[in-house]
Design an enzyme around this catalytic site. Structure first.
Site, PDB file in Angstrom:
ATOM      1  CG  HIS A   1      -4.627  -4.247   4.021  1.00  0.00           C
ATOM      2  ND1 HIS A   1      -4.967  -3.205   3.180  1.00  0.00           N
ATOM      3  CD2 HIS A   1      -5.700  -4.455   4.796  1.00  0.00           C
ATOM      4  CE1 HIS A   1      -6.188  -2.803   3.471  1.00  0.00           C
ATOM      5  NE2 HIS A   1      -6.666  -3.545   4.437  1.00  0.00           N
TER       6      HIS A   1
ATOM      7  CB  CYS B   1      -0.964  -0.052   1.178  1.00  0.00           C
ATOM      8  SG  CYS B   1      -2.404   1.001   0.965  1.00  0.00           S
TER       9      CYS B   1
ATOM     10  NE  ARG C   1      -9.625   5.164   1.356  1.00  0.00           N
ATOM     11  CZ  ARG C   1      -8.427   5.706   1.582  1.00  0.00           C
ATOM     12  NH1 ARG C   1      -8.241   6.990   1.413  1.00  0.00           N
ATOM     13  NH2 ARG C   1      -7.416   4.952   1.974  1.00  0.00           N
TER      14      ARG C   1
END
Ligand code: ZN
Lengths: 258, 461
Positions: A198, A96, A133
């Site tokens: 993640h 990320c 997002r």
């Protein structure tokens, strides 16, 4: 494996870049090494600390914008050494925000550019207000030989684009990936992997975990000692369950930009 | 007129939803009425004789609002609260719509005090519309990043909201630096609350801490951490320091089911026994006490009401199932789970645990947060652990990595509950640790098996 020198793991800024539970990666590496009887020497390196002279495995996680800004200039000063390590096939997993800063640059939603270390030939742009997002479950097929399906969760505003010298880590089946448009996920350079996944990534992707441990061991010993792969029943069940959830509720990547 | 029509439509929708058995109809009437008359929050909030108090923060909203309502009721006020979990705008509208008569008037409005738990991201637009007398800010932890985005943006929204002024007294947790620093923006009155007992600080630090950096950018120094980033903080770079709390807990003794401490309010101290476990419960009680103090309720009355309070819905509720005592400890995020780890780790005998992980919208679809909790601290301190919920395999993996081999893994709630009860001896305790939607499910199963009434209610009869 007794008798092999300890594998040297460097965790970068794990007290700053830690919003998305990337700590699970460190926990998984430690536990798996124990199962293989490998000794580990884990060095957390944060703001103001010195990088050790050498490393076999480097881990860095994701952070918020503020946190990324906090480490960016110091990380830039470490860029030369990190790039040299990558040239010498040190294994790396950058996730990320860590992945973004290992690219060339990150332009935030105000247009301000944060320089990265350019280990991956990728650039990242955070689009302005009104853009969603990239959040959700991911299933992707890795291009790294033998890795197969990887599962995880992504949560990023920035859209990452691969440059001419970059190879993607995986192709998205379900989820957004680097930019929601071209179906690529992450990047690979030699033994370094950058990804948006993640969740935590390594606990429930045991094949990737073993791959990184093997690469680290190869770097440490200079010889190709293959690990006698051990089963990972809890990890495999968690992997299957995460993949099923993703297939059920994440958008299938259909080659159309979102 | 428009508001009256909206109220009627809202009440009608609420009745219909309740008859259909859809989730008690807690949000639907609000949705209907709010759409029909956007000024409803203002119109109804303005009627309450004692005004309203908002309660926000990542953890403890429901318990704090419940405790404050208990104290207010004991002091002769009539609290008007929104139902647990209905803490967005339409939940608030629902609370008002339910309370208001056909005329649109809240009955006995003069005695009423609004006690409103409000979602941390939903508060800024509601704040100027509710115009609360007091705003309670509990803490700010990472929580469901998939839903809220980043912690920083929530804090920034609060700062801008508070800076715009208004009548509210800020009730602030001084031990949380991101909360304490809201005082800098406030033109009005501030009441701080906090823990004054270095003996209950944890050893080392927890992994999941979110505000380790000062607003000036430097790293904060801690002379003791109570949980996460909450503790006795100071900044060596700019000199900011944790303010002394006006409402404090001293000499804290953490028991398995209760907590004893000296409640000190403006220099006056009373010993109290809170029938809730865990340091996080002390913070919730302090927040309720500080808000009650801001409303002018005397300390002795606050302490005695808190001492007699029961648990809030699904938060430390206890049920008796076939001679086994089952306690439900809701876990929503790493900070909350760490508090439960601490509470379970202090049990006199290692408890049987049923841990349940769901991944619905209200739980957070991203289950990675379980890696941020320090479950390693439980290794060797718990008995058999049964994993359940939609993401039971993720939970089992996390526990195995923490050195806790699960006794059983079953995604089905009823079957997992059977397994966990089978591991629990008669007279012994089963601790159930569910995420939000798993709590709703298991609580219903437990209430049914216990014969409908929670343990604590029967205990108090
Ligand atoms: Zn400072």
């Amino acid at each position: 494996m007794s008798g092999t020198p300890p594998v040297r793991v460097v965790t970068l800024y794990d007290d700053v870049m830690n919003v998305y539970a990337d700590r699970g990666n460190v926990i998984a590496v430690s536990q798996r090494a124990k199962e293989y009887g490998l000794a580990l020497d884990v060095s957390p390196v944060s703001l103001g600390d010195r990088l050790p002279a050498d490393a076999d495995l480097v881990l860095i996680g994701g952070g918020q914008d503020r946190e990324q800004r906090r480490i960016a200039s110091e990380l830039a000063g470490r860029g030369e050494q990190l790039r040299a390590w990558a040239e010498h096939d040190v294994a790396m997993l950058t996730v990320c925000g860590g992945f973004q800063l290992f690219g060339r640059w990150y332009r935030d939603h105000m247009g301000e550019e944060i320089p990265g270390i350019g280990l991956f030939d990728v650039t990242t742009v955070a689009p302005g207000a009104g853009w969603p997002r990239c959040i959700g479950d991911v299933v992707a097929k890795s291009h790294v030989t033998g890795l197969g399906e990887v599962v995880g969760f992504e949560n990023h505003a920035g859209r990452t684009y691969l440059g001419p010298h970059a190879a993607p880590f995986a192709t998205i089946e379900y989820g957004w990936g680097n930019n929601g448009g071209d179906g690529t996920e992450g990047a690979v350079y030699r033994q370094a992997i950058g990804t948006y996944l993640h969740g935590s990534l390594l606990p429930k992707n045991p094949t990737l975990l073993d791959h990184l441990l093997e690469a680290a061991l190869r770097h440490r010993t200079g010889t190709d000692i293959g690990l006698e792969r051990r089963p990972a029943p809890y990890a495999e069940r968690a992997h299957a369950s995460a993949a099923e959830v993703a297939r059920h509720r994440a958008p299938r990547f259909d080659g159309i930009a979102r | 007129m428009r508001q009256r029509t909206a109220l009627l439509a809202g009440r009608g929708a609420g009745e219909a939803a309740r008859r259909l058995g859809r989730g008690g109809g807690t949000a639907l009437p609000g949705l209907v009425a709010g759409t029909l008359a956007p000024g409803l929050v203002e119109a109804l909030a303005g009627q309450l004789g004692h005004g309203a108090v908002t309660v926000t923060g990542t953890n403890g909203k429901t318990t704090t609002a419940h405790l404050l309502s208990t104290v207010a009721r004991a002091a002769g006020l009539e609290p008007l609260a929104n139902a647990s979990g209905s803490n967005l705008e339409r939940g608030l509208v629902t609370a008002y719509v339910d309370a208001a008569g056909w005329s649109g008037r809240v009955p006995r409005a003069r005695q009423r005090l609004g006690v409103l738990e409000v979602d941390e991201a939903a508060l800024p637009p509601l704040w100027p519309r509710i115009r609360p007398r007091a705003g309670v800010f509990l803490n700010l932890f990472r929580d469901q990043l998939d839903r809220y985005g980043e912690v920083d943006s929530v804090a920034e929204g609060w700062r801008r909201m508070v800076a715009r002024g208004g009548p509210a007294t800020l009730v602030l947790n001084v031990d949380d630096p991101s909360i304490a620093q809201l005082a800098e923006e406030s033109p009005g009155a501030v009441v701080g609350f906090g823990v004054e007992d270095p003996a209950v600080a944890i050893e080392g630090s927890e992994h999941a801490s979110d505000a380790r950096f000062c607003r000036c950018g430097a790293r904060l120094t801690y002379d003791g951490i109570y949980m996460g980033h909450v503790g006795r903080w100071r900044c060596e770079a700019c000199g900011r320091v944790r303010p002394a709390p006006g409402v404090a807990a001293r000499h804290v003794e953490l028991g398995r089911d209760e907590t004893c401490f000296d409640l000190s309010v403006g220099g006056e101290a009373v010993p109290m026994r809170l029938p809730l476990a865990g340091l996080y419960s002390v913070y919730n009680a302090l927040a309720a006490a500080a808000a009650a103090h801001a409303l002018g309720i005397p300390v002795a009355a606050i302490a005695s009401a808190l001492g007699a309070a029961g648990p809030a819905f699904g938060r430390q509720e206890r049920f008796d199932v076939d001679g086994r005592e089952v306690r439900v400890l809701l876990a929503k995020n790493p900070a909350g789970l760490n508090q439960i780890v601490r509470t379970l780790g202090a049990s006199p005998t290692p408890p049987v645990v049923l841990a349940m992980l769901n991944d619905g919208i209200q739980d957070g679809q991203d289950v990675s947060w379980i890696y941020d909790a320090d479950l390693e601290r439980l290794a060797g301190r718990v008995g058999p652990v049964v994993c359940s919920g939609r993401r039971a395999p993720d939970l089992a993996l996390r526990l195995a990595l923490a050195g806790i081999e699960p006794a059983a893994v079953d995604a089905d709630c009823e079957r997992a509950l059977d397994l966990a009860l089978a591991h629990t001896e008669r007279g012994a305790r089963l601790e159930v640790v569910p995420t939000y939607t798993a709590m709703l499910e298991v609580r219903e199963a437990l209430a049914r098996r216990a014969g409908g009434r929670p343990y604590w209610e029967r205990e108090q009869r």
